[in-house]
Design an enzyme around this catalytic site. Sequence first.
Site, PDB file in Angstrom:
ATOM      1  N   GLU A 187       0.983   4.235 -12.107  1.00  0.00           N
ATOM      2  CA  GLU A 187       1.176   3.448 -13.321  1.00  0.00           C
ATOM      3  C   GLU A 187       0.739   2.025 -12.970  1.00  0.00           C
ATOM      4  O   GLU A 187       1.223   1.457 -11.983  1.00  0.00           O
ATOM      5  CB  GLU A 187       2.644   3.458 -13.736  1.00  0.00           C
ATOM      6  CG  GLU A 187       2.820   2.689 -15.023  1.00  0.00           C
ATOM      7  CD  GLU A 187       4.243   2.671 -15.574  1.00  0.00           C
ATOM      8  OE1 GLU A 187       5.119   3.332 -15.007  1.00  0.00           O
ATOM      9  OE2 GLU A 187       4.437   1.974 -16.585  1.00  0.00           O
ATOM     10  N   ARG A 198       9.615  11.771  -1.156  1.00  0.00           N
ATOM     11  CA  ARG A 198       8.996  10.451  -1.146  1.00  0.00           C
ATOM     12  C   ARG A 198       9.224   9.793   0.210  1.00  0.00           C
ATOM     13  O   ARG A 198      10.136  10.139   0.950  1.00  0.00           O
ATOM     14  CB  ARG A 198       9.491   9.595  -2.304  1.00  0.00           C
ATOM     15  CG  ARG A 198      10.946   9.214  -2.257  1.00  0.00           C
ATOM     16  CD  ARG A 198      11.408   8.592  -3.562  1.00  0.00           C
ATOM     17  NE  ARG A 198      10.757   7.329  -3.849  1.00  0.00           N
ATOM     18  CZ  ARG A 198      10.026   7.105  -4.948  1.00  0.00           C
ATOM     19  NH1 ARG A 198       9.837   8.035  -5.842  1.00  0.00           N
ATOM     20  NH2 ARG A 198       9.488   5.935  -5.150  1.00  0.00           N
ATOM     21  N   LYS A 229       8.710  -0.781  -7.101  1.00  0.00           N
ATOM     22  CA  LYS A 229       7.849  -1.804  -7.686  1.00  0.00           C
ATOM     23  C   LYS A 229       8.649  -2.838  -8.476  1.00  0.00           C
ATOM     24  O   LYS A 229       8.316  -4.014  -8.480  1.00  0.00           O
ATOM     25  CB  LYS A 229       6.805  -1.147  -8.606  1.00  0.00           C
ATOM     26  CG  LYS A 229       5.571  -0.678  -7.866  1.00  0.00           C
ATOM     27  CD  LYS A 229       4.512  -0.173  -8.813  1.00  0.00           C
ATOM     28  CE  LYS A 229       4.797   1.239  -9.256  1.00  0.00           C
ATOM     29  NZ  LYS A 229       3.722   1.852 -10.040  1.00  0.00           N
TER      30      LYS A 229
HETATM   31  P1  ATP Z   1       8.006   2.931  -7.875  1.00  0.00           P
HETATM   32  O1  ATP Z   1       9.295   3.665  -7.991  1.00  0.00           O
HETATM   33  O2  ATP Z   1       7.828   2.200  -6.594  1.00  0.00           O
HETATM   34  O3  ATP Z   1       7.695   2.076  -9.046  1.00  0.00           O
HETATM   35  P2  ATP Z   1       6.471   4.999  -8.994  1.00  0.00           P
HETATM   36  O4  ATP Z   1       6.694   6.392  -8.588  1.00  0.00           O
HETATM   37  O5  ATP Z   1       7.008   4.572 -10.285  1.00  0.00           O
HETATM   38  O6  ATP Z   1       6.912   4.066  -7.814  1.00  0.00           O
HETATM   39  P3  ATP Z   1       3.758   5.363  -9.704  1.00  0.00           P
HETATM   40  O7  ATP Z   1       2.713   4.356  -9.924  1.00  0.00           O
HETATM   41  O8  ATP Z   1       4.252   6.129 -10.863  1.00  0.00           O
HETATM   42  O9  ATP Z   1       4.944   4.631  -8.991  1.00  0.00           O
HETATM   43  O10 ATP Z   1       3.340   6.350  -8.535  1.00  0.00           O
HETATM   44  C1  ATP Z   1       2.081   6.931  -8.362  1.00  0.00           C
HETATM   45  C2  ATP Z   1       2.215   8.107  -7.441  1.00  0.00           C
HETATM   46  O11 ATP Z   1       2.709   7.682  -6.186  1.00  0.00           O
HETATM   47  C3  ATP Z   1       3.190   9.114  -7.985  1.00  0.00           C
HETATM   48  O12 ATP Z   1       2.647  10.403  -7.844  1.00  0.00           O
HETATM   49  C4  ATP Z   1       4.418   8.904  -7.149  1.00  0.00           C
HETATM   50  O13 ATP Z   1       5.153  10.083  -7.033  1.00  0.00           O
HETATM   51  C5  ATP Z   1       3.836   8.458  -5.826  1.00  0.00           C
HETATM   52  N1  ATP Z   1       4.810   7.656  -5.084  1.00  0.00           N
HETATM   53  C6  ATP Z   1       5.450   6.551  -5.496  1.00  0.00           C
HETATM   54  N2  ATP Z   1       6.322   6.103  -4.572  1.00  0.00           N
HETATM   55  C7  ATP Z   1       6.231   6.966  -3.529  1.00  0.00           C
HETATM   56  C8  ATP Z   1       6.879   7.070  -2.253  1.00  0.00           C
HETATM   57  N3  ATP Z   1       7.809   6.182  -1.859  1.00  0.00           N
HETATM   58  N4  ATP Z   1       6.531   8.081  -1.447  1.00  0.00           N
HETATM   59  C9  ATP Z   1       5.588   8.965  -1.814  1.00  0.00           C
HETATM   60  N5  ATP Z   1       4.950   8.936  -2.986  1.00  0.00           N
HETATM   61  C10 ATP Z   1       5.265   7.954  -3.851  1.00  0.00           C
HETATM   62 MG    MG Z   2       6.378   5.694 -12.115  1.00  0.00          MG
END
Ligand code: ATP
Ligand code: MG
Length: 558
Positions: free
Chosen positions: A40, A264, A274
């Site tokens: 995102e 994760r 984030k």
């Molecule tokens: P955050 O919680 O930090 O905002 P998010 O999951 O909302 O992270 P996205 O931009 O939606 O962030 O994530 C893009 C991809 O990266 C998704 O497939 C998500 O599952 C993966 N991802 C995000 N954080 C992690 C993590 N700590 N370990 C492994 N994969 C991750």
């Molecule tokens: Mg997300």
Amino acid sequence: MEENVNNATEPKKLNFLEEIIEKDLAEGKVESIMTRFPPEPNGYLHLGHAKSICLNFGLAQKYGGKTNLRYDDTNPVKEDVEYVDSIKEDIKWLGFQWDKELYASDYFDQLYQWAEDLIKRGLAYVDDQTQEEIRAGRGTVDTPGTDSPYRNRSVEENLKLFREMRDGKYADGEKVLRAKIDMAHPNMMFRDPLLYRIKHASHHRTGDKWCIYPMYDYTHGQCDSIEHITHSICTLEFDVHRPLYDWFIQTLGIYPSHQYEFARLNLTYTLMSKRKLLELVQKEIVSGWDDPRMPTLCGVRRRGYTAEALKMFCDKIGVSKRDQLMDIQLLEWCVRQDLNARSNRYMVVQDPLKVTLTNWPAGQVEWFDCPLNPADPDGAKRKVPFTGELLIDKADFMEDAPKKFFRLKPDGEVRLKYTYIIKCNEVVKDADGNVVELKCTYDPTTRPGGSEEWRSVKGTIHWVSTEFAKELELRNYDRLFTLADMSQVPEDKDYKDFLNPDSLVMGKGWAEPALLEDKSGIAVQFERTGYYFRDKDSTPEHPIFNKTVALKDSYKPE
Ligand code: ATP
Ligand code: MG
């Protein structure tokens, strides 16, 4: 070292995703594999994303498939092109190339059409309840939900209202579109999930075309399906969403993408949300998204971590179905491994003590050819000037030295790295009794590579010529937080209560001149102290180096 031995003898075990993919390929379930990385664009990528990138791109590479970069841009309020651009830069830096660059918003028309289809089939309705009413109506895990009073609107009415929602007739929050599934379903996700919400906000790509935006669950699976993603990999918390992901695909009768979940990445002393990272930036607790203490990819890059080290780390931690907290020392170890093998060496004195060689011919300069990397003694060299006035680190001299102190002491000898053995004859002090200068003599017969027989002494220390030394600003970074498991911040505390006050300690250095000519583009080793990377704010007049990682650590991976 040990790992290499193991790798040579036993083939690496497949992880559970590789097992699934190999089975799907063997059974002809899929012809080739297609993955996607779906960020995102609401912030900069962090180390957790690197793990996801390595997995998605790595699996496709391994099995001859492809990976799309798909921005999950369904929330215009939080998203921005600044983030879109940084994400591309970070993926490229890691060394991966996507097949197509796509956006969930590319599919807004198709998603809208499918929503009308669901309405026409009696599978979706417009709900006028408030957010709170909807939440309350969902029930709990133990009690069934209650039907919305708007649940039985006619298809015609629903279609009319949904089109009016699209056409901007209603304010934010006034209405939503929900799927009509089962308000008593044991999986709460099925209790008439939201499909669309009203948001009068400009979107970074679609501008003001839309004022209704699709929800994650209604978007993700369909986007995967449109792109014929074979293996849609996401983090563990999405496993409860999977049945709904499948339901939309089956109900719409579209390409059957499948979702798989992995644990994760969580790291000790590190936060990877984030939202919280944004708060650190906004409150100016750090200097920006690329502050070298941030776990963002632009942050660790500025600090001097290499893409190779991150990939080594992701490979070592593997893929798990159980959440775990990884030791940041393993990541630091990987950085050290990579830099130790590849980085150029230079001598930098950080806490200087003047050394005068009383028998050195006045004004004479001798240039030594020193290897840039000792692992490659015949490789490229740097030229290091040696003169009669030098600087050494204060810690390398001790007046009342214990027996086992093998560096410089009164009447003792030490080798100045790459050059001569010197002897300390006199300790000069100021009025307060502080040591301010050492008067020494050098032994001309101890020049390495000279005709004399090699003479060894127990200690070797680094040094620079005062005349040629370049002054540096050093930014010595350490962990941003003091709590190992940042998911365990107590209820009555805030994560910001655990900021490390010493996460940045400013310092100075005096470097041999060749450092400023370094063209390697990666962090360098300051001999005997640590790895440092030239900062982007550095100029020839004011060189700045960031501490990447210490040279040594007692940590050893299992
Ligand atoms: P955050 O919680 O930090 O905002 P998010 O999951 O909302 O992270 P996205 O931009 O939606 O962030 O994530 C893009 C991809 O990266 C998704 O497939 C998500 O599952 C993966 N991802 C995000 N954080 C992690 C993590 N700590 N370990 C492994 N994969 C991750
Ligand atoms: Mg997300």
